[in-house]
Design a protein around this motif. Structure first.
Motif, PDB file in Angstrom:
ATOM      1  N   SER A 143       0.437   5.612   0.583  1.00  0.00           N
ATOM      2  CA  SER A 143      -0.438   6.718   0.972  1.00  0.00           C
ATOM      3  C   SER A 143       0.347   8.023   0.911  1.00  0.00           C
ATOM      4  O   SER A 143       1.569   8.042   1.097  1.00  0.00           O
ATOM      5  CB  SER A 143      -1.015   6.511   2.376  1.00  0.00           C
TER       6      SER A 143
ATOM      7  N   GLU B 163       0.832  -1.201   0.000  1.00  0.00           N
ATOM      8  CA  GLU B 163       0.000   0.000   0.000  1.00  0.00           C
ATOM      9  C   GLU B 163       0.868   1.253   0.000  1.00  0.00           C
ATOM     10  O   GLU B 163       1.962   1.268   0.572  1.00  0.00           O
ATOM     11  CB  GLU B 163      -0.916   0.029   1.230  1.00  0.00           C
TER      12      GLU B 163
ATOM     13  N   ARG C  34      -3.733   9.768   2.518  1.00  0.00           N
ATOM     14  CA  ARG C  34      -4.710   9.393   1.494  1.00  0.00           C
ATOM     15  C   ARG C  34      -4.162   8.216   0.692  1.00  0.00           C
ATOM     16  O   ARG C  34      -3.055   8.269   0.172  1.00  0.00           O
ATOM     17  CB  ARG C  34      -4.962  10.583   0.569  1.00  0.00           C
ATOM     18  N   PRO C  35      -4.931   7.130   0.551  1.00  0.00           N
ATOM     19  CA  PRO C  35      -4.462   5.983  -0.232  1.00  0.00           C
ATOM     20  C   PRO C  35      -4.172   6.371  -1.675  1.00  0.00           C
ATOM     21  O   PRO C  35      -4.897   7.167  -2.278  1.00  0.00           O
ATOM     22  CB  PRO C  35      -5.635   4.995  -0.150  1.00  0.00           C
TER      23      PRO C  35
END
Length: 272
Positions: free
Chosen positions: A148, A146, A152-153
Motif C-alpha cells: 500500500s 500486499e 491505498r492498495p
C-alpha cells in the motif's frame, strides 16, 4: 515437491513432451491449447505454476499473462520463439516470472520450473514469519502479500513484490542491478539487468506521483537502486525513459470477452 502445473501450448507435440517430463517429476498436469482455455482452467482450479506459450490462437500468451496479473500472483513461465531482448523485456514487464526461447532443452525447462516452484514455496513459507515493512508512506506486508502507498492498495506482480520487499527491508541501502537480478531470477544467464529497469519503471508508475522525478524508488547513478521515505528532493530520473520503447508495446487495452468475465467477477487483489 509435487505441484499442479497448467501447460498452455498450441503445438500438441511440444505440449505432450512437456507433460511427460512434468509427470516424470511427479507433478499433476493439465494441458490446454489456446489462451481462452488457459484462462478458464486457471480460474477453475488455480495451479501452482503456469507454463505459457506466447503465440497461441484466440488469445495470445501476452494477453493471458496481463489478464492473470489482474487476478492473481500465480507464477508464470513464458515460452516463445521470439528471441530478442525487447520480447523478453515485454514478457517480464507484463508480469512473467521467467522466460524461455524456443527451441529449448526440456531438461533446462524442468530446472527452471523447479526453481520457480522453490522460490514460490520459500516466499510463501517465509511470509508468515516476516514483519510488515514500512518506509514513509509505503507498506509492504509479506504475510498478506500486499503493498500500500499512502494507505491505498497497490497491485504488484510477484517480481515487483520481491523487489519492493528486498529494498524496503533495508531503507536507504543501495542494491546493484546484479544483486536485484539474482533475487528476482537467480543465476539465469538469459535474463539481463535491463529487466530490473522494467520492474523499476512499472513500480514507479504505481508508487510515484511523477515517475520521472522519483522520490521513493530512487536511482543511484552508476550503482543501482534504493528505497527512501520520500523526504528528499526528487531528481529527474533517466530510468523512466530507458525502456520506453519496450513499454510502448505493453498496451493497456482490454481483451474483449476475456477480461470482462474477470471484471464482472471482481478481480482478486494481489500484491514478481
Amino acid at each position: 515437491m509435487c505441484a499442479y502445473v497448467v501447460v498452455a501450448e498450441d503445438d500438441r507435440k511440444q505440449a505432450e513432451l512437456i507433460r511427460r517430463y512434468l509427470e516424470h517429476e511427479g507433478h499433476r498436469v493439465t494441458v490446454v491449447h489456446d489462451g481462452r482455455a488457459a484462462l478458464a482452467e486457471v480460474r477453475r482450479q488455480p495451479p501452482d505454476l503456469l507454463v505459457l506459450d506466447v503465440m497461441m490462437p484466440q488469445v495470445d500468451g501476452l494477453d493471458v499473462c496481463r489478464v492473470l496479473r489482474a487476478e492473481s500472483t500465480l507464477p508464470v513461465l513464458m515460452l516463445t520463439a521470439r528471441a530478442t531482448e525487447d520480447d523478453l523485456l515485454l514478457g517480464l514487464g507484463l508480469g512473467a516470472d521467467d522466460y524461455m526461447t524456443k527451441p529449448f532443452s526440456p531438461r533446462e525447462l524442468m530446472a527452471r520450473i523447479r526453481s520457480l516452484l522453490r522460490r514460490s514455496s520459500a516466499t510463501t513459507a517465509a511470509a508468515g514469519t516476516e514483519p510488515v515493512l514500512t518506509v514513509g508512506p509505503l507498506t509492504v506486508d509479506p504475510a498478506r502479500h500486499e503493498v500500500s502507498m499512502h494507505g491505498r492498495p497497490v497491485d504488484c506482480t510477484p517480481g515487483e513484490f520481491r523487489l519492493l520487499q528486498m529494498l524496503a527491508a533495508r531503507p536507504g541501502h543501495v542494491f546493484t542491478r546484479p544483486q536485484i537480478l539474482e533475487r528476482l531470477h537467480g543465476f539465469d544467464r538469459y535474463v539481463t539487468t535491463r529487466s530490473v529497469d522494467v520492474h523499476v519503471m512499472n513500480l514507479r508508475k504505481k508508487l510515484e506521483t511523477d515517475p520521472r522525478r522519483a522520490r521513493f524508488l530512487v536511482t543511484v547513478y552508476g550503482v543501482g537502486y534504493k528505497i527512501t521515505d520520500g523526504t528528499a528532493s526528487p531528481a529527474t530520473d533517466a530510468v523512466a525513459t530507458v525502456t520506453t520503447d519496450v513499454a510502448a508495446k505493453v498496451t493497456t487495452d482490454v481483451v474483449p470477452d476475456v477480461i470482462t468475465g474477470a471484471a464482472a467477477d471482481g478481480a482478486a487483489h494481489r500484491a514478481p
